[in-house]
Design a protein around this motif. Sequence first.
Motif, PDB file in Angstrom:
ATOM      1  N   PHE B  77       0.945  -0.969  -0.241  1.00 27.03           N
ATOM      2  CA  PHE B  77      -0.367   0.271   0.503  1.00 27.03           C
ATOM      3  C   PHE B  77       0.618   0.970   0.150  1.00 27.03           C
ATOM      4  O   PHE B  77       2.288   1.154   0.940  1.00 27.03           O
ATOM      5  CB  PHE B  77      -1.027  -0.003   1.164  1.00 27.03           C
ATOM      6  CG  PHE B  77      -1.315  -1.399   1.500  1.00 27.03           C
ATOM      7  CD1 PHE B  77      -3.447  -1.046   0.616  1.00 27.03           C
ATOM      8  CD2 PHE B  77      -1.540  -2.599   1.813  1.00 27.03           C
ATOM      9  CE1 PHE B  77      -4.031  -2.434   0.443  1.00 27.03           C
ATOM     10  CE2 PHE B  77      -2.693  -3.177   2.469  1.00 27.03           C
ATOM     11  CZ  PHE B  77      -3.376  -3.422   1.465  1.00 27.03           C
ATOM     12  N   ALA B  78       0.397   2.288  -0.872  1.00 25.30           N
ATOM     13  CA  ALA B  78       1.033   4.039  -0.674  1.00 25.30           C
ATOM     14  C   ALA B  78       0.591   4.736  -0.148  1.00 25.30           C
ATOM     15  O   ALA B  78      -0.365   4.989  -0.582  1.00 25.30           O
ATOM     16  CB  ALA B  78       1.734   3.083  -2.350  1.00 25.30           C
ATOM     17  N   PHE B  95      -5.941   3.006  -1.221  1.00 21.17           N
ATOM     18  CA  PHE B  95      -6.868   1.416  -0.640  1.00 21.17           C
ATOM     19  C   PHE B  95      -7.330   2.203  -1.630  1.00 21.17           C
ATOM     20  O   PHE B  95      -8.046   0.927  -1.720  1.00 21.17           O
ATOM     21  CB  PHE B  95      -6.293   2.112   1.122  1.00 21.17           C
ATOM     22  CG  PHE B  95      -7.268   0.435   1.279  1.00 21.17           C
ATOM     23  CD1 PHE B  95      -7.025  -0.252   1.437  1.00 21.17           C
ATOM     24  CD2 PHE B  95      -8.873   0.519   1.047  1.00 21.17           C
ATOM     25  CE1 PHE B  95      -7.440  -1.395   1.876  1.00 21.17           C
ATOM     26  CE2 PHE B  95      -9.711  -0.757   1.957  1.00 21.17           C
ATOM     27  CZ  PHE B  95      -9.324  -1.828   2.412  1.00 21.17           C
ATOM     28  N   ASP B  96      -8.056   3.163  -1.457  1.00 25.12           N
ATOM     29  CA  ASP B  96      -9.439   2.651  -2.883  1.00 25.12           C
ATOM     30  C   ASP B  96      -9.252   4.249  -3.296  1.00 25.12           C
ATOM     31  O   ASP B  96      -8.669   5.365  -2.231  1.00 25.12           O
ATOM     32  CB  ASP B  96     -10.782   2.633  -2.163  1.00 25.12           C
ATOM     33  CG  ASP B  96     -11.331   3.571  -1.254  1.00 25.12           C
ATOM     34  OD1 ASP B  96     -10.819   5.333  -0.924  1.00 25.12           O
ATOM     35  OD2 ASP B  96     -12.139   2.942  -0.152  1.00 25.12           O
ATOM     36  N   ALA B 101      -8.755  10.521  -2.948  1.00 29.14           N
ATOM     37  CA  ALA B 101      -8.655  12.045  -3.521  1.00 29.14           C
ATOM     38  C   ALA B 101      -9.110  12.786  -2.356  1.00 29.14           C
ATOM     39  O   ALA B 101      -8.892  13.932  -2.772  1.00 29.14           O
ATOM     40  CB  ALA B 101      -9.995  11.900  -5.022  1.00 29.14           C
ATOM     41  N   THR B 102      -9.603  12.178  -1.456  1.00 32.88           N
ATOM     42  CA  THR B 102      -9.269  12.673  -0.384  1.00 32.88           C
ATOM     43  C   THR B 102      -8.553  12.649   0.701  1.00 32.88           C
ATOM     44  O   THR B 102      -8.215  11.923   2.291  1.00 32.88           O
ATOM     45  CB  THR B 102     -11.326  12.276   0.053  1.00 32.88           C
ATOM     46  OG1 THR B 102     -12.048  12.466  -0.656  1.00 32.88           O
ATOM     47  CG2 THR B 102     -11.865  13.643   1.916  1.00 32.88           C
ATOM     48  N   LYS B 198      -6.075   9.479  -7.833  1.00 31.39           N
ATOM     49  CA  LYS B 198      -7.997   8.539  -8.256  1.00 31.39           C
ATOM     50  C   LYS B 198      -7.748   8.270  -9.865  1.00 31.39           C
ATOM     51  O   LYS B 198      -7.692   7.830 -10.222  1.00 31.39           O
ATOM     52  CB  LYS B 198      -8.652   9.775  -7.503  1.00 31.39           C
ATOM     53  CG  LYS B 198      -9.994   8.861  -7.873  1.00 31.39           C
ATOM     54  CD  LYS B 198     -10.923  10.092  -7.489  1.00 31.39           C
ATOM     55  CE  LYS B 198     -12.649   9.591  -8.478  1.00 31.39           C
ATOM     56  NZ  LYS B 198     -13.924  10.423  -6.897  1.00 31.39           N
ATOM     57  N   THR B 199      -7.403   9.827 -10.833  1.00 35.26           N
ATOM     58  CA  THR B 199      -7.374   9.727 -12.177  1.00 35.26           C
ATOM     59  C   THR B 199      -6.146   8.412 -12.551  1.00 35.26           C
ATOM     60  O   THR B 199      -6.767   7.277 -12.975  1.00 35.26           O
ATOM     61  CB  THR B 199      -6.673  11.178 -12.624  1.00 35.26           C
ATOM     62  OG1 THR B 199      -6.944  12.337 -12.199  1.00 35.26           O
ATOM     63  CG2 THR B 199      -6.549  11.184 -13.870  1.00 35.26           C
ATOM     64  N   THR B 200      -5.024   8.143 -11.598  1.00 29.35           N
ATOM     65  CA  THR B 200      -4.261   6.806 -12.070  1.00 29.35           C
ATOM     66  C   THR B 200      -5.300   5.960 -11.504  1.00 29.35           C
ATOM     67  O   THR B 200      -5.325   5.181 -12.708  1.00 29.35           O
ATOM     68  CB  THR B 200      -3.088   6.875 -11.724  1.00 29.35           C
ATOM     69  OG1 THR B 200      -2.193   8.104 -11.677  1.00 29.35           O
ATOM     70  CG2 THR B 200      -2.348   5.721 -12.011  1.00 29.35           C
ATOM     71  N   MET B 201      -5.800   5.796 -10.884  1.00 28.23           N
ATOM     72  CA  MET B 201      -6.732   4.418 -10.003  1.00 28.23           C
ATOM     73  C   MET B 201      -7.862   3.789 -11.429  1.00 28.23           C
ATOM     74  O   MET B 201      -8.010   2.899 -11.656  1.00 28.23           O
ATOM     75  CB  MET B 201      -6.882   3.945  -8.950  1.00 28.23           C
ATOM     76  CG  MET B 201      -5.901   4.858  -8.082  1.00 28.23           C
ATOM     77  SD  MET B 201      -5.807   4.923  -6.224  1.00 28.23           S
ATOM     78  CE  MET B 201      -7.047   3.337  -5.692  1.00 28.23           C
ATOM     79  N   THR B 202      -8.529   4.799 -11.540  1.00 33.46           N
ATOM     80  CA  THR B 202      -9.254   5.280 -12.362  1.00 33.46           C
ATOM     81  C   THR B 202      -9.033   4.365 -13.537  1.00 33.46           C
ATOM     82  O   THR B 202      -9.793   3.744 -14.235  1.00 33.46           O
ATOM     83  CB  THR B 202     -10.406   6.517 -11.700  1.00 33.46           C
ATOM     84  OG1 THR B 202     -10.258   6.667 -11.146  1.00 33.46           O
ATOM     85  CG2 THR B 202     -11.428   6.402 -12.795  1.00 33.46           C
TER      86      THR B 202
END
Lengths: 287, 464
Positions: B77-78, B95-96, B101-102, B198-202
């Motif tokens: 995890f990072a 994690f999610d 993003a928050t 978030k952009t990357t994970m999405t």
Amino acid sequence: MGGLLMTVSCKKEKFTSITTPPPGLGGDSWVKDSIDKFIYDSLTVPYNVAVNYKWLPGQLDYPSAITPPDMAKVIPVIKALLNVAYAPYNQQTGNTDFLRKFLPKTLKLAGSAEYLSNGARFLGQAEGGTAMLLYEVNYFSRLKADSNAFKQMMHTMHHEFGHILHQNVLYPVAFKTISTGYTGNWYNIKDPQARQNGFITSYAQAAPDEDFVEMISSMLAGGPTGPSGGYDEYEQLLTQAGAPTSTAYQTIKAKEAFVVDYFQRVWNIDFYALRAKCRAAFVNYLQ
Amino acid sequence: MKKTILYILAALTLGTGCNKSYNDTIKGKLPDERISDALTAYQRKLSGAPYGWLLIESTTGTAFNQGVSQSGPKAVFAYYMQFNDSNKVTMFSDFDTTMAATPKTSDYRLKSLQRPVLIFDTYTYIHVPCDPNPSVSKSPFGTGFGWGTDFEYSFSDNIPAAELGDTIHLTGNLNSASAVLVKATQQQRDAYYSGQLKTTMTANSQIFNYFKQASSNGTTLFEMTPGLSGSNSVELSWLDGSGNLQTETSLLYYTAGNINFVTPITIKTQKITSMSNLSYDPSTSTISTTINGSAVTITGSTAPLKNDLNAPYAFWQGSIDSRSYYYSNSGFTVNGVDDYYKVTKLANWSNMIYWAKYNRSGTTYYDAFAGNLSGSLTGSALFSPNPPPATSTTLTSFTPDGRIIFKLLGAFGSATSILNTTVRAQILDPSGYYLVLKKDGKTYDMVVASDAKAWIRFAPWWNR
């Protein structure tokens, strides 16, 4: 021999007294924030209670996978305790003296439960009248929809405070012989089944001490796995014991009488009046 | 004799009498003062980084609770975190996508235990993977266990705080997870605060095909498929000089802009440690990224780079040879949604099984592809296939191009169960399924051949 020992004893040449206290004396320090101020004003000053909400290594059962509370939940939980658990005692006894004297001086908070290897989990602990530990702070909510979890927390709170009381003045030993069948395997028994055995919850079947405080907490805050499937008031729980003529029902009623008598004689508290205040406080606090 | 010894002892004692000629300070400081100074130095180190820190945490694959341990998949995890000098820390987590993003603020503290330790002492993102409640941690280790991560760490570089550089090593006190703090750059901090994590994970979750192919200037570089630790890992496959398929796997973690491989993967001559600047373009359904400085495009593929023609039969024969079954804990993943049909929510759910030649009806053998509901089956009874090269239009069969196509014989259990409606319809997809043998050499992913957007993971029950 004696002479020999005398001659080899030490003589300390110099003694310098310390002028400043050793660093770290008095425990950890951190920059105080609004949570610390709230705790100081609402618990430490009126009740002489310290709250350990920050993770302190080894403070909780080591080595267990437990997480600390979320900052955002600390004040709401304490407010709920003050309003729903403590206020009824103050109203009933007329002032804060009773709680100031008997509330354990340390309140420890944990974010998660403590999971035991037998599948059960700790929701609270009381340590010899000095400390009380509440778990699952991170799931706290005032919403009606979450009233089950809230009731469970209040149940835990009254349960642990019940321990503190009987650790100060024990209930009459005759209480221990009302029921037989106390077992370490209580967690294999479902709550409704325990009621048919004359215990208000399955955990009450663990030991007489637990039985006594489960009676207190179930009467003040309701108990688990009632007719609704969740937390229900004491009267509803009793319906699961059987008909009022049944042995199980009468066993629980006999225990109730002990609790009421104990509160009256030992603490000069009208238990039924206290219960009415607890229930009203709970209902009024839900959102 | 006894007396002699006594006298000797007495003489010795006299000779070594107390003459305290040393003091217990070092450079004039007592141990308490030195500890206090060291903790202050660590604190300054953490809060002194102008753009914060990245914390990458790797587990050992073991999680502890009450002195009992559970083993399971390793995970990484990072986090991005900024410490201030009032015991507060603000962080993002991979994690999610919400935690990505928050930012969340909580407490931290430095304390002297056996070693100087860094404690995240109120709940924040770093506690989520080690939460003992599996519905929070999403941990497969069981109730009471997280992923084996930590939130109380010892500083494990054996040098004084003042000499620490831009990389600090930590070891978890409960689960011995290893973590490394790396000083972040301004660019990295800005990327986190602008929502790039978030952009990357999405981006990486927008392509639903099981097979994703990465290409550069029209040349296919490699194929990406899910690794054995779910979304926390990846397998890369490529064709070597002789046209044989090579596969390597790595755990991965996300930072703002990047997917990072824990184990670098060398494809031919190119060593890949990360894919940078990920972004998804919905108009072309492609992800663009940069690998070692070159632009790379990732697209979904409906077929494997090189299908193992023998895999479906090997899968089936494995069950026959062991007289046992394959199991799947989570059912089908469809269009990127795990357990799309929600089989795991069924009452008494144990797992999904595939059992070749489960039984026979008269002389007709059938396979079970069904839900195991606490020991009783509900789902499809399929005609057992004949070994290739035999083909059939009525029986389950192996196609020459390496698929298995299922044909229904009958049903186990309730006809109205989703296992006999939606799940059955999925199983009977007329295009059939590819079987992909994963890097552990025993787990198979069964991927629908029509568009590769539905798949289920089977592991051998007899070789768990």
